[in-house]
Design a protein around this motif. Structure first.
Motif, short mmCIF file in Angstrom:
data_model
loop_
_atom_site.label_atom_id
_atom_site.label_comp_id
_atom_site.label_asym_id
_atom_site.label_seq_id
_atom_site.Cartn_x
_atom_site.Cartn_y
_atom_site.Cartn_z
N ASP A 1 9.76 61.08 -26.46
CA ASP A 1 9.86 60.19 -27.63
C ASP A 1 11.17 59.42 -27.62
OD1 ASP A 1 7.48 60.93 -28.69
OD2 ASP A 1 8.30 61.92 -30.48
N ARG A 2 11.08 58.14 -27.97
CA ARG A 2 12.30 57.34 -28.16
C ARG A 2 12.56 57.24 -29.65
NH1 ARG A 2 13.11 52.63 -24.09
NH2 ARG A 2 13.70 51.52 -26.00
N VAL A 3 13.71 57.70 -30.09
CA VAL A 3 14.01 57.65 -31.54
C VAL A 3 15.31 56.89 -31.75
CG1 VAL A 3 12.78 59.81 -32.03
CG2 VAL A 3 15.24 59.86 -31.52
N PRO A 4 15.45 56.23 -32.91
CA PRO A 4 16.65 55.42 -33.15
C PRO A 4 17.92 56.27 -33.28
CG PRO A 4 15.29 55.54 -35.13
CD PRO A 4 14.49 56.17 -34.02
N LEU A 5 19.03 55.72 -32.82
CA LEU A 5 20.33 56.39 -32.89
C LEU A 5 21.14 55.77 -34.03
CD1 LEU A 5 22.56 58.26 -31.66
CD2 LEU A 5 23.14 56.36 -30.15
N TRP A 6 21.50 56.59 -35.01
CA TRP A 6 22.25 56.13 -36.18
C TRP A 6 23.65 56.73 -36.19
CZ3 TRP A 6 20.51 53.45 -40.82
CH2 TRP A 6 19.23 52.89 -40.69
N VAL A 7 24.63 55.91 -36.61
CA VAL A 7 25.96 56.45 -36.91
C VAL A 7 25.92 56.89 -38.36
CG1 VAL A 7 28.42 56.00 -37.05
CG2 VAL A 7 27.05 54.83 -35.36
N THR A 8 26.31 58.12 -38.63
CA THR A 8 26.22 58.62 -40.00
C THR A 8 27.51 59.29 -40.42
OG1 THR A 8 25.49 60.81 -39.35
CG2 THR A 8 23.77 59.17 -39.62
N ASN A 9 27.73 59.33 -41.73
CA ASN A 9 28.95 59.97 -42.24
C ASN A 9 28.82 61.48 -42.31
OD1 ASN A 9 27.12 60.03 -44.32
ND2 ASN A 9 28.61 59.51 -45.91
N TYR A 10 27.63 62.01 -42.17
CA TYR A 10 27.50 63.46 -42.37
C TYR A 10 27.56 64.27 -41.08
CZ TYR A 10 22.39 63.50 -41.34
OH TYR A 10 21.14 63.40 -40.76
N VAL A 11 27.77 63.61 -39.98
CA VAL A 11 27.95 64.36 -38.74
C VAL A 11 29.43 64.42 -38.40
CG1 VAL A 11 27.40 64.45 -36.27
CG2 VAL A 11 25.67 63.71 -37.91
N LEU A 12 29.90 65.62 -38.06
CA LEU A 12 31.32 65.84 -37.81
C LEU A 12 31.59 65.83 -36.31
CD1 LEU A 12 31.78 68.88 -40.21
CD2 LEU A 12 32.17 66.47 -40.74
N MET A 13 32.63 65.12 -35.93
CA MET A 13 32.99 65.04 -34.52
C MET A 13 33.48 66.38 -33.99
SD MET A 13 32.95 63.10 -31.99
CE MET A 13 33.20 63.84 -30.40
N GLU A 14 34.12 67.18 -34.87
CA GLU A 14 34.78 68.40 -34.40
C GLU A 14 33.81 69.54 -34.15
OE1 GLU A 14 35.57 66.17 -37.12
OE2 GLU A 14 36.36 67.82 -38.33
N TYR A 15 32.59 69.40 -34.61
CA TYR A 15 31.68 70.54 -34.49
C TYR A 15 30.56 70.21 -33.51
CZ TYR A 15 28.89 74.57 -35.68
OH TYR A 15 28.17 75.73 -35.61
N GLY A 16 30.19 71.19 -32.71
CA GLY A 16 29.11 70.98 -31.74
C GLY A 16 29.49 69.86 -30.79
N THR A 17 28.56 68.92 -30.57
CA THR A 17 28.85 67.82 -29.64
C THR A 17 29.15 66.52 -30.38
OG1 THR A 17 26.52 67.16 -29.54
CG2 THR A 17 27.25 68.82 -27.95
N GLY A 18 29.14 66.57 -31.70
CA GLY A 18 29.36 65.33 -32.46
C GLY A 18 28.09 64.51 -32.59
N VAL A 19 26.99 65.04 -32.09
CA VAL A 19 25.69 64.36 -32.22
C VAL A 19 24.68 65.39 -32.71
CG1 VAL A 19 23.96 62.91 -31.07
CG2 VAL A 19 26.30 63.03 -30.16
N VAL A 20 23.80 64.96 -33.59
CA VAL A 20 22.83 65.88 -34.18
C VAL A 20 21.43 65.32 -34.00
CG1 VAL A 20 22.00 66.87 -36.36
CG2 VAL A 20 24.44 66.80 -35.88
N MET A 21 20.52 66.17 -33.57
CA MET A 21 19.12 65.75 -33.56
C MET A 21 18.61 65.89 -34.99
SD MET A 21 16.99 68.93 -31.87
CE MET A 21 16.23 70.10 -33.00
N ALA A 22 17.98 64.84 -35.49
CA ALA A 22 17.59 64.86 -36.89
C ALA A 22 16.10 65.15 -37.02
CB ALA A 22 17.94 63.53 -37.54
#
Length: 849
Positions: free
Chosen positions: A334-355
């Motif tokens: 699946d191709r899904v859109p990539l959004w920049v969001t304020n609720y994802v934190l750079m310091e935790y995990g990889t800084g990217v979240v599958m929604a």
RNA sequence: GCCUGGGUGGCGGAAUGGCAGACGCAACGGACUUAAAAUCCGUUUGCUGAAAGGCAGUGCGGGUUCGACUCCCGCCCCAGGCACCA
């Protein structure tokens, strides 16, 4: 032993009948010092060692009765261990670097060193006036070059092992305290020490790689069975392990890798968009070619400028901007859109979240706001979930649907297979993520241990060679600067040469966080004056770990976590063989006092204006009274309210004890015949039994849970029993012997809590001075034996009568007695006794109906 | 929201499956005293009763048990920790 006043009996003097605490307390304090009661030789290997450590204070100047609780508890335990024949190391020192000293220099022109040492002298006197004893030969101050030389050495050990590094990063900044570790920022975004708001600033700072030790710091908590559950829980929360999987998504248009961490790989077929942190480097890269470029950069920049409280607070709304790019889900293409969001934190995990909006509430809210897709992949039991009809995410378990080969399986059950699927195809694997971040240890201040690093244009950051330690703090600095670190303006300090290439170079001007100084002090106490090393391995291996550490709960995730980390590093560096510094921990509660202003309870503090000074109380009641009340005030681990009236009770009790011994000293001071149970009166027999019950109970209370409040209550009961027995000079010899034994017992049992009066009365009772070398009273098992006991008779579980019976009475007789007892006849008459339960020595329960 | 810990007289608290409220504070009554302080003696969970006694009672509701402050299930409240942590 030097000639000493206490070896003589006090002269008969009317004043002495009034419990002359102010006369006896300094006298016995001197005696303990002269006889070296608290001295211990750490080069020796005694049979029974005990390391009792009380958290050392910051020398702020004066202490209140709340501070005293800590030392008094530690002293009571130390004295108990000494009296029970242990070799006790109980040291004290000063956590002497810190900001208040520097502020005093700024505002009053007094040098931090002078200010600190003056405070230390004052506080040492105060501690001594409580009758709290330490091996003062081991005293240390973290601001002394002989100590911080080795703090710098600890830093070098971390540097050597790649655990100390510099990086440019957004860091916590408090305008007063400069940079802060994450642990120093409270949940509401204020500074733990001064309460000012904390903001983010991009600065190059020194960090310790505590994250590398996160798994061990967490796993080893299980072995710390002598620690309060609460503290272990707090540390576990702080370290914050999450188990899940890393899955490597890729940007569809560019092929850029875009890995994510998730704890819910079971929902991966439900991904409908991807969320990335504004700070993520990929954002800037993609923005360059994005049709949304301007909006994207504006949003990212604006989010970056926000304080973490403003961005992650409860009221923050979910916002985002579409990057114009997509990512490909490796599970289903699946191709899904990539959004920049304020609720994802750079310091935790990889800084990217599958929604996965259908199964994650945050993603759900975001998807609703921006009209993104919702795809159900876990069905509930009645298969009623429909994406369009959902009003919130379904986060419970269920059956996988629309999940390719995993359809129809339980989501929890399938999860390991789903991770294996990624691993088998090379696009992911099971991983763990930790919440804890690396520890920021540099501070832009003068009054701390200089970081032993030299910056060379050719060689970079070069460690100061061990032989050149300490890197000494210069005394002649200018404290009147408007802002900034005075050390950074001291040319004589800064200019040096590179230890590697010899070219001119600059010293690091940041100093080490105070926490590092207090991270290893317990090791230095073992070899406090050693000049060739921080400590000797064979000595710390013998005396450590600390058998009992005592201090405040406020250090649960600061000092205690840092100390565990540093010790593990030192262990890995081969400096010691143990892996945890503190075998057992006791966290005492705070002493609070009601504020005159608003009637609320607050922790005693100067700023709240609710402090009670020990000095006047010691003057008016004596140190023993203050100690006794402090221990009696409540269970030591709980917060308690100080009551000015309560101390009267403690005072009354000690005066009573004093008087009881003193007025009878003529006969009590003479040797008594041994106690013989068969020769004593009934009243004396009861007292004798009470004495030994009390010895057993107090020993138990101290050994198991430090419930000194209960121990003291037992002592008071014994005193009441002595009074009730009312044995005087004209009583038979055996009764007098028992009375004397009871009073001797009282004096010995109270010695750890109220040591001065115990020493004095011990002499009055005809013994040579030195109650702490006289041993702990032993329980006479024959004293505990009772000829007759009272048993309760219950009818259907309610006590309806009592009978005195011979202690040896058997079950059958007891049963017989209960069924025929006059006292319960009215309850049994005309009823059938269906069952009889006999609890030997306690009660008989008749079930009637 | 998640994780801990806790909830017992007027107050601090005690009792970890077996007599709830030890011990202390406060309050009240009494003794001593010219008087006060100090000290000593006594009372003190609530309701009911002249008393003996009875009934109720450890945050709330259930359960297990001969017996529950204590163990189990559900809830309420308080304190602390973590928290847009994926």
């Amino acid at each position: 032993m030097p000639p000493f006043a206490a070896t003589r009996r006090l002269e008969s003097d009317v004043m002495k009948e009034k419990y002359p605490y102010s006369e006896i307390e300094p006298k016995w304090q001197q005696y303990w010092e002269d006889t070296g009661l608290f001295k211990v030789d750490t080069a020796s290997r005694p049979d029974r060692k005990f390391y009792c450590l009380t958290m050392f204070p910051y020398p702020s100047g004066t202490m209140h009765v709340g501070h005293g609780r800590n030392y008094i508890i530690g002293d009571a335990l130390t004295r108990y261990k000494i009296i029970t024949g242990h070799s006790v190391i109980s040291p004290m020192g000063w956590d002497a670097f810190g900001l208040p000293a520097e502020n005093a220099a700024k505002s009053r022109g007094v040098h931090p060193k002078e200010w600190t040492y003056k405070n230390i002298r004052q506080m040492r006197t105060q501690i001594q006036s409580w009758g709290v004893g330490y091996d003062w030969d081991r005293e240390l101050a973290t601001c002394h070059p002989d100590y911080y030389r080795w703090t710098q050495w600890v830093f070098l050990k971390l540097f050597e092992r790649g655990l100390a590094y510099q990086k440019l990063a957004p860091v916590n900044w408090c305008e007063l305290c400069t940079t802060l570790a994450n642990e120093e920022v409270l949940a509401d975004g204020t500074c733990e020490r001064c309460g000012r708001p904390v903001v983010k600033r991009d600065l190059t700072q020194w960090f310790f790689r505590i994250t590398e030790y996160a798994p061990r710091l967490l796993d080893d908590l299980d072995g710390l069975t002598g620690w309060p559950e609460k503290v272990r829980n707090m540390q576990a929360n702080w370290i914050g392990r999450s188990q899940g999987a890393t899955v490597r998504f890729t940007v569809s248009e560019t092929g850029d890798p875009c890995p994510i961490f998730t704890t819910r790989p079971d929902t991966i077929y439900g991904v409908t968009f991807m969320a990335i942190a504004p700070e993520h480097p990929l954002v800037e890269k993609l923005a360059a070619t994005s049709p949304n470029r301007d909006r994207l950069l504006a949003f990212a920049g604006q989010q970056r400028a926000l304080s973490s409280a403003a961005r992650t607070g409860d009221t923050a709304k979910k916002e985002g901007v579409f990057t114009g790019f997509h990512v490909t889900n490796p599970y289903n293409g699946d191709r899904v859109p990539l959004w920049v969001t304020n609720y994802v934190l750079m310091e935790y995990g990889t800084g990217v979240v599958m929604a996965v909006p259908a199964h994650d509430q945050r993603d759900f809210e975001f998807a609703k706001t921006y009209g993104l897709g919702i795809k159900v992949v876990i069905q509930n039991t009645d298969r009623s979930l429909q994406a369009d009809a959902m009003t919130e995410a379904y986060v419970d378990d269920g059956t996988l649907v629309d999940s390719g080969p995993f359809n129809g399986r339980g989501n929890r059950e399938a999860m390991p297979d789903m991770i294996r699927h990624a691993a088998g195809n090379g696009f992911g694997e099971a991983t763990e993520t930790y919440r804890i971040r690396d520890w920021l240890i540099s501070r832009q201040r003068y009054w701390g241990a200089p970081i032993p690093i030299i910056h060379c244009d050719t060689c970079g950051a070069v460690p100061v060679p061990e032989k050149d330690l300490p890197v000494a703090l210069p005394d002649d600095v200018n404290f009147q600067l408007e802002r900034g670190n005075p050390l950074a303006h001291h040319e004589g300090f800064i200019r040096t040469t590179c230890p590697t290439c010899g070219k001119p170079a600059r010293r690091e001007t940041d100093t080490l966080a105070q926490w590092l100084c207090s991270c290893w002090y317990y090791l230095r106490y073992v070899n406090p004056r050693l000049e060739t090393a921080a400590f000797r391995r064979e000595d710390v291996d013998f005396w450590m770990p600390v058998d009992q550490y005592i201090g405040g709960i406020e250090h649960a995730v600061l000092h205690l976590l840092y100390s565990r980390f540093i010790l593990k590093v030192l262990h890995d560096a081969g400096c010691c063989s143990f892996t945890e510094p503190f075998g057992a921990l006791f966290t005492q509660g705070m002493i609070c006092k009601r504020s005159d202003k608003d009637g609320q309870l607050y922790k005693m503090s100067k700023s709240k204006g609710n402090v009670v000074s020990p000095d006047e109380l010691i003057r008016d009641y004596g140190a023993d009274t203050l100690r006794l009340y402090t221990l009696f005030i409540g269970p030591p681990e709980k917060d308690v309210e100080w009551s000015d009236r309560g101390i009267e009770g403690a005072s009354r009790f000690l005066r009573r004890l004093w008087t009881r011994v003193y007025v009878n000293r003529d006969w009590l001071g003479r040797p008594a015949e041994p106690c013989r149970i068969d020769a004593m009166s009934a009243a004396a027999r009861d007292l004798y039994r009470k004495l030994h019950v009390t010895i057993a109970a107090i020993t138990q209370a101290i050994e198991t849970d430090f419930h000194f409040n209960s121990a003291i209550a037992q002592i008071m009961e014994l005193m009441n029993a002595v009074d009730a027995a009312a044995i005087g000079a004209d009583h038979p010899a055996q009764d007098r012997a028992v009375c004397k034994a009871a009073l001797e017992g009282l004096v010995r049992l109270i010695a750890p809590f109220a040591p001065h009066i115990a020493e004095e009365l011990w002499v009055e009772l005809g013994h040579t001075p030195g109650i702490f070398s006289a041993g702990w009273p032993a329980v006479d098992p024959t004293a505990l034996v009772q000829d007759t006991i009272e048993v309760a008779i219950q009818i259907n579980g309610k006590v309806r009568g009592r009978e005195q019976v011979p202690a040896a009475m058997g079950q059958a007789e007891l049963q017989q007695l209960a069924t025929t007892s006059e006292s319960v006849r009215r309850y049994t008459e005309g009823k059938t006794i269906r069952k009889v339960i006999v609890v030997p020595g306690k009660l008989i329960n008749l079930v009637v109906g």
